[in-house]
Design an enzyme around this catalytic site. Structure first.
Site, mmCIF file in Angstrom:
data_model
loop_
_atom_site.group_PDB
_atom_site.id
_atom_site.type_symbol
_atom_site.label_atom_id
_atom_site.label_comp_id
_atom_site.label_asym_id
_atom_site.label_seq_id
_atom_site.Cartn_x
_atom_site.Cartn_y
_atom_site.Cartn_z
ATOM 1 N N ASP A 146 0.920 -1.467 -0.021
ATOM 2 C CA ASP A 146 0.294 0.077 -0.180
ATOM 3 C C ASP A 146 0.854 1.102 -0.124
ATOM 4 O O ASP A 146 2.051 1.449 0.399
ATOM 5 C CB ASP A 146 -0.847 -0.068 1.005
ATOM 6 C CG ASP A 146 -1.429 0.880 1.166
ATOM 7 O OD1 ASP A 146 -2.050 1.266 0.084
ATOM 8 O OD2 ASP A 146 -3.111 0.358 2.092
ATOM 9 N N ASP A 166 -11.135 4.598 -0.975
ATOM 10 C CA ASP A 166 -11.622 3.401 -0.096
ATOM 11 C C ASP A 166 -12.594 3.214 -0.273
ATOM 12 O O ASP A 166 -13.183 4.505 -0.287
ATOM 13 C CB ASP A 166 -10.617 3.933 1.283
ATOM 14 C CG ASP A 166 -9.076 3.414 1.331
ATOM 15 O OD1 ASP A 166 -8.899 2.920 0.694
ATOM 16 O OD2 ASP A 166 -9.169 3.817 2.697
#
Length: 596
Positions: free
Chosen positions: A335, A394
């Site tokens: 990430d 997200d």
């Protein structure tokens, strides 16, 4: 598009910009393919930064794309967005950009852009970061290199493909295929799994993780631990006090349940409070004064970037992932990868993109055939180094949010639709699905979009729920969505909020779905989406669909699915009985309804 002020035509063109010579070789292929070589004309080294390649006209809406996972890919009115940027603090870079551009005088679209009739896309990002900058009805076509060229050194810049289209979906599909010619891919397949983030966020502990593992009664292929276990950002092999038995213990527990063990890291990021920061400041990207560059701020800390041009830092990276693989992990979610492309001084004379791909190659070599999921990642330079890729912001257990890369169920799903064409490069990851009816602000219709669209598009299907709290209805809804996986999907854009998905060969057969992300009812006629040419994947291509024609009325924030069952076209409604049973009605023009 114009090169050197002239419309495109085949042949060779030359232009001198400052101390650099650009040589263009233009050939005809479905449109125009432009190959570019740049040479330093000086007898001394010269830093190559931002270079303008050409320009396009655009007075209307454009289809734009942000360079990394979380940013938008959508239609925008650039005049309206420019006004918003000019008089606000909003920015459209969603994390560190590889180019230190100013956003208030224009809108940036990375890698590709489309006007009402013209598509332009770079086919790779190996040396430079390519982008398009809109301002005042014009689009400048640019690349940012970010390294020193030696005296008279020549480098090849990314190839550019320009195409006039009738449908934007057609242009995107063709673009995806052209990009593939430049790449060798990792083998990959969509996975069904569970991960901890949207249940526990940073409050995850060994105890709660093992509790979820005990409740994992579906046939999950992967079970992934997300952020919250590490001692610090950068100190990945040391766990905090909430995980007393360490990472190898957890991997063994997951494998005992018959699943692949998954782990989250942010491998190009280093916290100011980490042991790695204290012991190896030489591993970090620096500014002109020799101070570490702040890549971004998160976890209430300053986060610095690993210098991936540094051989010692690369060895540290390889050791990290070799060790995790040795522990038993086979699924790696990596990430905040944009940190690897932060502008700044590096130990070796590599561009930000060259440094980034060097780091990605090191990870890919270290984990071998294990699965790599990229996230917060520069998209084009990641092709060939990841098995799957997050392609939107997200998600969240609520619908709203702003289209600036912040958590939102709506915009996570929107990007899954607009970037569906990228499924040719990797497995698209639309972020996690949530089946839960508790601890959520999503309505039933919004939950169905969150569950069914990822299944229909057949990317990853990674769930993040409190497994012990799921009701029978929640589980049935989840299983119903799973039965629409394994198909091949294409998406037609009606506008920025309404989409038609054609999914062929799903577990439920051929399916056509209407997705309405807007806050108003979508009223239309099914006949508008019928085309008897079966080779045209962007329309419903079943002649018999005419027998099921008629009015469409899609509620706000909902998905409507039409199933193809041989010669019968069925539509499904769900109903909850007073005794708690879930009743599914399948109906068509030739009968009133059958309870299943």
């Amino acid at each position: 598009m114009r090169i050197n002020g002239q419309p495109l035509k085949t042949g060779v063109n030359r232009e001198v910009i400052g101390n650099f010579e650009l040589n263009f070789s233009i050939s005809k292929f479905r449109g125009y393919l432009i190959e570019i070589e740049m040479r330093n004309l000086l007898d001394t080294p010269k830093f190559a930064g931002e270079i303008k390649i050409g320009e396009m006209d655009s007075n209307g809406e454009i289809f734009m794309n942000n360079f990394q996972s979380w940013g938008p890919c959508t239609f925008v009115n650039p005049y309206e967005v420019s006004k918003l940027l000019k008089f606000s603090n909003f920015q459209l870079n969603f994390g560190i950009s590889p180019v230190l551009w100013e956003f208030r005088d224009g809108i940036v679209s990375d890698y590709f852009v489309a006007t009402d009739r013209e598509f332009a896309g770079f086919l790779s990002s190996k040396l430079s970061h390519p982008y398009f900058k809109w301002h005042d009805g014009k689009i400048d076509v640019k690349v940012y290199i970010g390294k020193i060229l030696l005296p008279h050194e020549s480098v090849k810049i990314e190839k550019l493909w320009v195409y006039e289209f009738n449908a934007i979906e057609d242009a995107l599909q063709n673009y995806a295929l052209e990009v593939l010619k430049e790449k060798t891919l990792r083998s990959h397949a969509p996975l069904f799994g569970w991960e901890s983030w949207y249940s526990y966020y940073l409050d995850i502990s060994q105890e709660t993780f093992l509790k979820e593992l005990e409740n994992a009664n579906l046939k999950y292929e992967v079970f992934q631990l997300d952020d919250g276990y590490e001692a610090d950002i950068g100190d990945w092999l040391r766990t905090n006090s909430k995980f007393p038995d360490g990472l190898e213990f957890l991997a063994r527990k997951i494998k005992e349940k018959g699943m692949k063990a998954g782990i989250w890291t942010a491998p190009f990021s280093v916290s100011e409070s980490s042991e790695l920061f204290r012991s190896h400041p030489d591993y970090l990207v620096k500014d002109d004064k020799g101070n570490p560059v702040v890549a971004y701020e998160n976890w209430n800390k300053k986060i610095y970037a690993i210098d991936l041009s540094n051989d010692e830092a690369i060895e540290w990276l390889k050791n990290l992932f070799s060790t995790l693989k040795g522990y038993g992990y086979e699924f790696f979610k990596i990430d905040f990868l944009f940190a690897g492309m932060v502008p700044g001084k590096r130990k070796s004379n590599l561009s930000p993109v060259e440094s980034y791909t060097r780091g990605m190659k090191a990870i890919a070599e270290a984990v071998g055939e294990s699965h790599i999921l990229g996230c917060g990642a520069p998209l084009l330079p990641s092709i060939g180094y990841v098995d799957s890729m997050r392609i939107g912001a997200d998600t969240a257990p609520e619908w709203g949010g702003m289209d600036i890369g912040t958590p939102s169920a709506k915009y996570s799903i929107r990007n899954a639709l607009t970037r569906n064409f990228m499924n040719k490069w990797w497995v698209n990851d639309p972020d996690c699905v949530m089946a839960r009816s508790q601890r959520t602000k999503l309505s039933k219709n919004e939950r169905m979009i969150n569950l069914f669209v990822p299944a229909l598009l057949n990317g990853h299907f990674l769930e993040s729920d409190f497994l012990g709290e799921l009701t029978d209805e929640d589980i049935h809804l989840l299983i119903d969505a799973l039965n629409f996986r394994n198909g091949h999907a294409t998406v037609r854009f009606i506008d920025g909020q309404r989409y038609v998905i054609t999914t062929k060969n799903s577990r439920n057969g051929d399916v056509v779905s209407f997705v309405n992300l807007s806050d108003s009812v979508w009223e239309d006629n099914l006949s508008n989406y019928i085309n008897e040419k079966k080779e045209d994947e962007f329309f419903i291509s079943y002649p018999l669909m005419k027998s099921a024609g008629g009015d469409l009325k899609i509620d706000p924030r909902s998905v409507e699915i039409v199933l193809h069952r041989g010669k019968r076209y069925l539509k499904r409604d769900d109903e909850k009985e007073d005794d708690g049973r879930d009743i599914h009605y399948y109906w068509g023009d030739d009968y009133d309804g059958v309870k299943i």
